[in-house]
Design a protein around this motif. Structure first.
Motif, short mmCIF file in Angstrom:
data_model
loop_
_atom_site.label_atom_id
_atom_site.label_comp_id
_atom_site.label_asym_id
_atom_site.label_seq_id
_atom_site.Cartn_x
_atom_site.Cartn_y
_atom_site.Cartn_z
N ASP A 65 -4.43 -0.49 -6.57
CA ASP A 65 -5.24 -1.16 -5.16
C ASP A 65 -4.70 -1.14 -3.92
N LEU A 66 -4.00 -0.91 -3.05
CA LEU A 66 -3.72 -0.75 -1.53
C LEU A 66 -4.88 0.70 -1.94
N ALA A 67 -4.28 1.74 -2.32
CA ALA A 67 -4.88 2.89 -2.37
C ALA A 67 -6.31 3.18 -2.35
N TRP A 68 -6.19 2.23 -3.03
CA TRP A 68 -8.08 2.06 -3.06
C TRP A 68 -8.65 1.46 -1.86
N LEU A 69 -8.44 0.67 -1.30
CA LEU A 69 -8.78 -0.35 -0.22
C LEU A 69 -8.59 0.17 0.80
N GLY A 70 -8.32 1.74 0.95
CA GLY A 70 -7.92 2.88 2.09
C GLY A 70 -6.27 2.93 2.96
N LEU A 71 -5.80 2.27 2.11
CA LEU A 71 -4.26 1.98 2.58
C LEU A 71 -3.46 3.55 2.47
N ARG A 72 -2.97 4.10 3.95
CA ARG A 72 -1.60 4.88 3.18
C ARG A 72 -1.11 4.25 4.16
N TRP A 73 0.38 4.81 3.47
CA TRP A 73 1.42 4.22 3.81
C TRP A 73 2.97 5.32 3.54
N GLU A 74 3.63 5.14 4.49
CA GLU A 74 4.77 5.95 4.58
C GLU A 74 5.60 5.85 3.25
N ARG A 75 6.46 7.62 2.83
CA ARG A 75 7.06 7.09 1.68
C ARG A 75 8.88 7.82 2.12
N PRO A 76 9.57 7.58 1.18
CA PRO A 76 9.86 6.88 -0.02
C PRO A 76 9.32 5.48 1.07
N VAL A 77 9.24 4.56 -0.46
CA VAL A 77 8.65 2.76 -0.27
C VAL A 77 10.66 2.31 -1.02
N MET A 78 10.36 1.48 -0.06
CA MET A 78 11.82 0.48 -0.18
C MET A 78 11.18 -0.25 -0.97
N ARG A 79 12.10 -0.57 -2.16
CA ARG A 79 12.53 -1.31 -2.99
C ARG A 79 13.62 -2.41 -3.25
#
Ligand code: GLU
Length: 296
Positions: A65-79
């Motif tokens: 959903d976030l990618a579809w909304l057009g957002l880009r984030w750094e990886r790796p993602v913290m869990r």
């Protein structure tokens, strides 16, 4: 563009316990837009400490959903489920300072303690009813698997140098609703926040502890969240002081409500982003619906 050292670090920290809805989209867009505008970074954190409620399919849906909304984030993602050692270290430190005690009171025990005739109307804090302190006398050495760990708020204030020192701690708000510097109020912390749970039974941490540890670990400089968490941010500021963590700024935003004025809840899928997607909406339309300017 801001210099690299001063570049803001913004984040979005959803829990994979349901589908993202319009309220989440608003938070994520707000943090993402702010990072973009200031040449900063945008991070994502999956808040999955409650394994009984977190689901991999919801986590996948968050990314999609976030990618579809057009957002880009750094990886790796913290869990957060991978961060237990960091939470344990923080609890050990607070325990070493004598600030924690074990508690196995149920909601019902708490309600019963508060219904005693001499008690006034119960106060509600960031975790619901303010704990009446029934287990405060229990030594930490007694803590077992059936116990949660609570912060002794009175001792925490003393540890920081007492009420006057706590009054010098500030939540710096840059959002449009509460903008400005807000001092912590020690009386309100005792009476309106109280001995909050920092390690839930069987979980080894709590939302409040994990969020301050992780914002610090990710170098987050700006915390964007709904104004329903405004009171919680004061508790977070106190925890940052107790744990010597860097202090971010906060941006609390208005809550997105449904047509009847109710706050959107995760269990209500009516405003789920996927539903809008399925109905053919575009990300630009979602932004417009939320009152946000078109993506830059
Ligand atoms: N994880 C929380 C949520 O999904 C909020 C995170 C925060 O901003 O502290 O609502």
């Amino acid at each position: 563009m801001a210099s690299a050292a001063a570049a803001p670090v913004e984040r979005f920290a959803p829990s994979p316990t349901g589908l993202l809805h319009l309220g989440h989209a608003f938070s994520a867009f707000t943090a993402h837009d702010a990072a973009r505008a200031a040449g900063g970074r945008f991070l994502l954190r999956i808040e999955d400490i409650d394994r009984s409620r977190a689901r991999p399919e919801y986590e996948r849906a968050i990314f999609e959903d976030l990618a579809w909304l057009g957002l880009r984030w750094e990886r790796p993602v913290m869990r957060q489920s991978e961060r237990m050692a960091a939470y344990r270290a923080a609890l050990d430190r607070l325990a070493g300072n004598g600030l924690l005690y074990p508690c196995r009171c149920t909601r019902r025990d708490i309600a019963a303690a508060l219904s005693a005739p001499q008690e006034g109307a119960p106060m509600h804090g960031p975790d619901g009813i303010v704990y009446p302190g029934t287990c405060r006398h229990r030594p930490l050495a007694e803590a077992g698997p059936e116990d949660a760990l609570r912060l002794d708020m009175g001792k925490a204030i003393a540890r920081l140098g007492g009420p006057a020192a706590v009054r010098r701690l500030v939540v710096e708000e840059i959002g449009p609703i509460h903008g400005g510097a807000h001092r912590l109020d020690p009386d309100l912390l005792v009476e309106g926040v109280g001995d909050v749970v920092l390690a839930r039974k069987g979980l080894g941490t709590s939302y409040h502890l994990a969020v301050v540890i992780d914002d610090a670990a990710q170098g987050v400089t700006h915390v964007t969240r709904g104004e329903d968490l405004f009171a919680a941010s004061f508790l977070h500021r106190l925890l940052q002081a107790l744990l010597d963590l860097p202090v971010p700024r906060w941006r609390h935003h208005r809550l997105i409500r449904d047509a009847a004025g109710r706050r959107l809840a995760k269990r209500c899928d009516a405003r789920a982003i996927r539903r809008y997607r399925a109905e053919g909406a575009t990300p630009a339309e979602i932004r417009a619906l939320l009152g946000l300017a078109p993506a830059g």
